[in-house]
Design a protein around this motif. Structure first.
Motif, PDB file in Angstrom:
ATOM      1  N   ASP A  67       0.933  -1.013  -0.398  1.00  0.00           N
ATOM      2  CA  ASP A  67      -0.164   0.054  -0.219  1.00  0.00           C
ATOM      3  C   ASP A  67       0.704   1.287  -0.331  1.00  0.00           C
ATOM      4  OD1 ASP A  67      -2.456  -1.400   0.325  1.00  0.00           O
ATOM      5  OD2 ASP A  67      -2.565  -1.130   2.339  1.00  0.00           O
ATOM      6  N   ILE A  68       1.683   1.677   0.765  1.00  0.00           N
ATOM      7  CA  ILE A  68       2.452   2.506   1.017  1.00  0.00           C
ATOM      8  C   ILE A  68       3.726   2.627   0.036  1.00  0.00           C
ATOM      9  CG2 ILE A  68       4.602   3.486   2.695  1.00  0.00           C
ATOM     10  CD1 ILE A  68       3.004   2.595   4.836  1.00  0.00           C
ATOM     11  N   ILE A  69       4.187   1.688  -0.464  1.00  0.00           N
ATOM     12  CA  ILE A  69       5.350   1.981  -1.694  1.00  0.00           C
ATOM     13  C   ILE A  69       4.951   1.815  -3.163  1.00  0.00           C
ATOM     14  CG2 ILE A  69       7.452   1.218  -3.091  1.00  0.00           C
ATOM     15  CD1 ILE A  69       7.870  -0.753  -0.277  1.00  0.00           C
ATOM     16  N   GLY A  70       3.391   1.669  -3.212  1.00  0.00           N
ATOM     17  CA  GLY A  70       2.615   1.717  -4.195  1.00  0.00           C
ATOM     18  C   GLY A  70       1.921   2.387  -4.814  1.00  0.00           C
ATOM     19  N   ALA A  71       1.811   2.921  -3.485  1.00  0.00           N
ATOM     20  CA  ALA A  71       0.713   4.929  -3.459  1.00  0.00           C
ATOM     21  C   ALA A  71       1.873   5.679  -4.171  1.00  0.00           C
ATOM     22  CB  ALA A  71       0.801   4.743  -2.269  1.00  0.00           C
ATOM     23  N   ALA A  72       2.906   5.288  -3.383  1.00  0.00           N
ATOM     24  CA  ALA A  72       4.392   6.073  -3.393  1.00  0.00           C
ATOM     25  C   ALA A  72       4.467   5.470  -4.710  1.00  0.00           C
ATOM     26  CB  ALA A  72       5.832   6.327  -3.336  1.00  0.00           C
ATOM     27  N   ILE A  73       5.202   5.240  -5.635  1.00  0.00           N
ATOM     28  CA  ILE A  73       5.223   4.794  -7.135  1.00  0.00           C
ATOM     29  C   ILE A  73       3.981   4.847  -8.056  1.00  0.00           C
ATOM     30  CG2 ILE A  73       5.087   2.933  -9.143  1.00  0.00           C
ATOM     31  CD1 ILE A  73       6.528   0.616  -6.305  1.00  0.00           C
ATOM     32  N   LEU A  74       2.911   4.580  -7.446  1.00  0.00           N
ATOM     33  CA  LEU A  74       2.064   5.597  -8.440  1.00  0.00           C
ATOM     34  C   LEU A  74       1.883   7.833  -8.928  1.00  0.00           C
ATOM     35  CD1 LEU A  74      -1.309   3.449  -7.858  1.00  0.00           C
ATOM     36  CD2 LEU A  74       0.530   3.354 -10.358  1.00  0.00           C
ATOM     37  N   ILE A  75       2.374   8.335  -7.379  1.00  0.00           N
ATOM     38  CA  ILE A  75       1.918   9.742  -6.619  1.00  0.00           C
ATOM     39  C   ILE A  75       3.481  10.157  -8.230  1.00  0.00           C
ATOM     40  CG2 ILE A  75       3.127  11.623  -6.068  1.00  0.00           C
ATOM     41  CD1 ILE A  75       1.095   9.997  -3.278  1.00  0.00           C
ATOM     42  N   ASN A  76       4.605   9.306  -7.526  1.00  0.00           N
ATOM     43  CA  ASN A  76       5.630   9.271  -8.791  1.00  0.00           C
ATOM     44  C   ASN A  76       5.439   9.135  -9.982  1.00  0.00           C
ATOM     45  OD1 ASN A  76       8.581  10.111  -9.382  1.00  0.00           O
ATOM     46  ND2 ASN A  76       8.138   8.327 -10.608  1.00  0.00           N
ATOM     47  N   GLN A  77       4.385   8.724 -10.851  1.00  0.00           N
ATOM     48  CA  GLN A  77       4.319   7.661 -12.274  1.00  0.00           C
ATOM     49  C   GLN A  77       3.654   9.184 -12.511  1.00  0.00           C
ATOM     50  OE1 GLN A  77       0.855   5.114 -13.803  1.00  0.00           O
ATOM     51  NE2 GLN A  77       2.359   3.956 -12.903  1.00  0.00           N
ATOM     52  N   LEU A  78       2.445   9.618 -12.027  1.00  0.00           N
ATOM     53  CA  LEU A  78       1.638  10.381 -12.325  1.00  0.00           C
ATOM     54  C   LEU A  78       2.128  12.090 -12.402  1.00  0.00           C
ATOM     55  CD1 LEU A  78      -1.836   9.643 -10.506  1.00  0.00           C
ATOM     56  CD2 LEU A  78      -1.303   9.314 -13.009  1.00  0.00           C
ATOM     57  N   GLY A  79       3.495  12.063 -12.712  1.00  0.00           N
ATOM     58  CA  GLY A  79       3.781  13.287 -12.421  1.00  0.00           C
ATOM     59  C   GLY A  79       3.458  14.147 -11.513  1.00  0.00           C
ATOM     60  N   ILE A  80       3.190  14.106 -10.018  1.00  0.00           N
ATOM     61  CA  ILE A  80       3.040  14.922  -9.066  1.00  0.00           C
ATOM     62  C   ILE A  80       3.294  15.762  -9.068  1.00  0.00           C
ATOM     63  CG2 ILE A  80       1.101  15.519  -6.846  1.00  0.00           C
ATOM     64  CD1 ILE A  80      -0.168  14.305  -9.243  1.00  0.00           C
ATOM     65  N   GLN A  81       3.303  16.962  -8.526  1.00  0.00           N
ATOM     66  CA  GLN A  81       4.012  18.027  -8.059  1.00  0.00           C
ATOM     67  C   GLN A  81       4.750  18.905  -6.789  1.00  0.00           C
ATOM     68  OE1 GLN A  81       3.851  20.177 -11.720  1.00  0.00           O
ATOM     69  NE2 GLN A  81       6.302  20.440 -11.582  1.00  0.00           N
ATOM     70  N   SER A  82       2.682  18.544  -5.986  1.00  0.00           N
ATOM     71  CA  SER A  82       2.631  18.780  -5.091  1.00  0.00           C
ATOM     72  C   SER A  82       0.855  18.030  -4.049  1.00  0.00           C
ATOM     73  CB  SER A  82       1.729  20.136  -4.578  1.00  0.00           C
ATOM     74  OG  SER A  82       1.505  20.696  -5.521  1.00  0.00           O
ATOM     75  N   VAL A  83       0.481  18.082  -3.450  1.00  0.00           N
ATOM     76  CA  VAL A  83      -0.122  17.180  -2.468  1.00  0.00           C
ATOM     77  C   VAL A  83      -0.907  18.043  -1.699  1.00  0.00           C
ATOM     78  CG1 VAL A  83      -0.988  15.106  -1.092  1.00  0.00           C
ATOM     79  CG2 VAL A  83       0.928  14.921  -3.139  1.00  0.00           C
ATOM     80  N   LEU A  84      -2.035  18.189  -1.712  1.00  0.00           N
ATOM     81  CA  LEU A  84      -3.025  18.838  -0.960  1.00  0.00           C
ATOM     82  C   LEU A  84      -4.101  17.494  -0.163  1.00  0.00           C
ATOM     83  CD1 LEU A  84      -3.804  22.513  -2.386  1.00  0.00           C
ATOM     84  CD2 LEU A  84      -1.923  22.426  -1.000  1.00  0.00           C
ATOM     85  N   SER A  85      -4.854  18.898   0.306  1.00  0.00           N
ATOM     86  CA  SER A  85      -5.353  17.876   1.555  1.00  0.00           C
ATOM     87  C   SER A  85      -6.530  18.267   2.131  1.00  0.00           C
ATOM     88  CB  SER A  85      -4.601  16.515   2.018  1.00  0.00           C
ATOM     89  OG  SER A  85      -5.654  16.091   3.094  1.00  0.00           O
ATOM     90  N   SER A  86      -7.463  17.635   2.514  1.00  0.00           N
ATOM     91  CA  SER A  86      -8.986  18.268   3.063  1.00  0.00           C
ATOM     92  C   SER A  86      -8.363  17.827   4.550  1.00  0.00           C
ATOM     93  CB  SER A  86     -10.012  17.605   2.521  1.00  0.00           C
ATOM     94  OG  SER A  86      -9.968  15.992   3.028  1.00  0.00           O
ATOM     95  N   ALA A  87      -9.310  18.131   5.282  1.00  0.00           N
ATOM     96  CA  ALA A  87      -9.293  17.618   6.402  1.00  0.00           C
ATOM     97  C   ALA A  87      -9.858  16.256   7.411  1.00  0.00           C
ATOM     98  CB  ALA A  87     -10.128  18.463   7.678  1.00  0.00           C
ATOM     99  N   ILE A  88      -9.204  15.544   7.474  1.00  0.00           N
ATOM    100  CA  ILE A  88      -9.714  14.395   7.737  1.00  0.00           C
ATOM    101  C   ILE A  88     -10.028  13.706   9.038  1.00  0.00           C
ATOM    102  CG2 ILE A  88      -7.821  12.490   8.053  1.00  0.00           C
ATOM    103  CD1 ILE A  88      -6.262  13.882   5.708  1.00  0.00           C
ATOM    104  N   PRO A  89     -10.655  13.199   8.428  1.00  0.00           N
ATOM    105  CA  PRO A  89     -12.422  12.310   9.062  1.00  0.00           C
ATOM    106  C   PRO A  89     -11.777  11.294   9.776  1.00  0.00           C
ATOM    107  CG  PRO A  89     -13.284  12.051   7.410  1.00  0.00           C
ATOM    108  CD  PRO A  89     -11.651  12.928   7.268  1.00  0.00           C
ATOM    109  N   THR A  90     -12.279  10.699  10.807  1.00  0.00           N
ATOM    110  CA  THR A  90     -10.843   9.615  12.041  1.00  0.00           C
ATOM    111  C   THR A  90     -12.085   8.923  11.567  1.00  0.00           C
ATOM    112  OG1 THR A  90     -11.943  11.143  13.972  1.00  0.00           O
ATOM    113  CG2 THR A  90      -9.132  10.961  12.476  1.00  0.00           C
ATOM    114  N   GLY A  91     -13.879   9.616  11.788  1.00  0.00           N
ATOM    115  CA  GLY A  91     -14.413   8.586  12.360  1.00  0.00           C
ATOM    116  C   GLY A  91     -15.143   8.173  14.082  1.00  0.00           C
TER     117      GLY A  91
END
Length: 291
Positions: free
Chosen positions: A180-204
């Motif tokens: 999960d962790i390394i795969g996510a890094a591979i795909l983010i790199n593959q897509l040429g992402i230069q910056s990441v932003l996020s909403s607030a995180i609901p935890t349940g």
């Protein structure tokens, strides 16, 4: 600037991230090839498929562990694979395995049953770092992966009173979460992402039952990982953010904000299996150009 936005209206977990990235156009076959560099390919197979969650077509990603008698105790479960990966009070069971240290108690459901073999190797933080360093990934993938694992390891070490090098990853260090962790890094790199932003995180909300007892949601590791990150209230009685999902967002997101001004290029939905009555259980990612 090519930007990825995590719209976490139903929380976040590692394989929901991968499902959403695949759904947004990333190439899972290239990821599968890259992951072979870890030299653990005999321990798992990967699957991804389109599913519909409360009317939203999304991609569900799974890591299916292989049976390795020298490394596994066979535990055949009939259970629902939920991609929030919780041990929650609605008696569903998730694939990521939310907790690291001796949290091997599983709850079950009769939905989507199949044989599944749980990995019980104890991988230390140091061993996981070695696996990543020896894999010859590019610098971006390696650094993202190491930073996410370090975030989880430090949180667990803090909670259990252990230095980082003494943290044993029983379940989050299992093969599915390494993927999960390394795969996510591979795909983010593959897509040429230069910056990441996020909403607030609901935890349940509610409680989870683990070997150490009944814990509140968010679980201690998740909450520790999310220190400094805005979390969102939710009345859904389930664990929505897992340690792996929380760590991906906490490490990669430069800021936590409403959807920014951007030209949208692609959208992806990563599915969890848990189904809520009036709430689509998916992670949405939005990729586009910010000026």
């Amino acid at each position: 600037m090519r930007t990825l936005y995590f719209d976490c209206f139903s929380g976040i977990s590692g394989d929901m991230v991968i499902g959403a990235l695949i759904d947004a156009g990333a190439d899972p076959f290239q990821m599968e090839e890259e992951l072979k560099k870890l030299n653990i390919v005999e321990e798992y197979t990967l699957s991804w498929e389109k599913v519909v969650k409360n009317g939203i077509t999304s991609t569900k990603f799974d890591v299916i562990l292989s049976r390795k008698p020298e490394h596994l105790h066979e535990h055949i479960h009939s259970h629902e694979h939920n991609h929030e990966h919780s041990h929650s009070n609605d008696h569903s069971h998730d694939h990521e395995q939310s907790h690291i240290l001796d949290h091997n108690e599983h709850s079950h459901s009769n939905s989507n049953s199949h044989e599944h073999h749980h990995h019980h190797d104890h991988r230390t933080y140091k061993q996981i770092v070695e696996i990543i360093n020896e894999a010859n990934f590019n610098a971006s993938v390696k650094n993202m992966s190491l930073a996410i694992f370090k975030k989880i390891g430090e949180a667990e070490g803090h909670i259990h009173g252990l230095p980082l090098e003494k943290v044993h990853f029983h379940e989050v260090g299992a093969v599915d979460s390494i993927i999960d962790i390394i795969g996510a890094a591979i795909l983010i790199n593959q897509l040429g992402i230069q910056s990441v932003l996020s909403s607030a995180i609901p935890t349940g909300s509610g409680h989870i039952h683990i070997d150490h007892g009944i814990y509140p949601v968010p679980a201690p590791a998740t909450l520790e990982i999310l220190k400094g990150v805005p979390i969102a209230a939710s009345d859904i009685r389930s664990e929505l953010a897992t340690p792996t999902g929380a760590a991906i967002a906490a490490v990669l997101a430069e800021s936590f904000c409403p959807l920014p001004t951007m030209t949208v290029e692609s959208i992806g939905y990563g599915a969890g299996t848990k189904t809520f009555k009036n709430h689509p259980n998916v992670l949405r990612i939005i990729i586009g150009e910010m000026q």
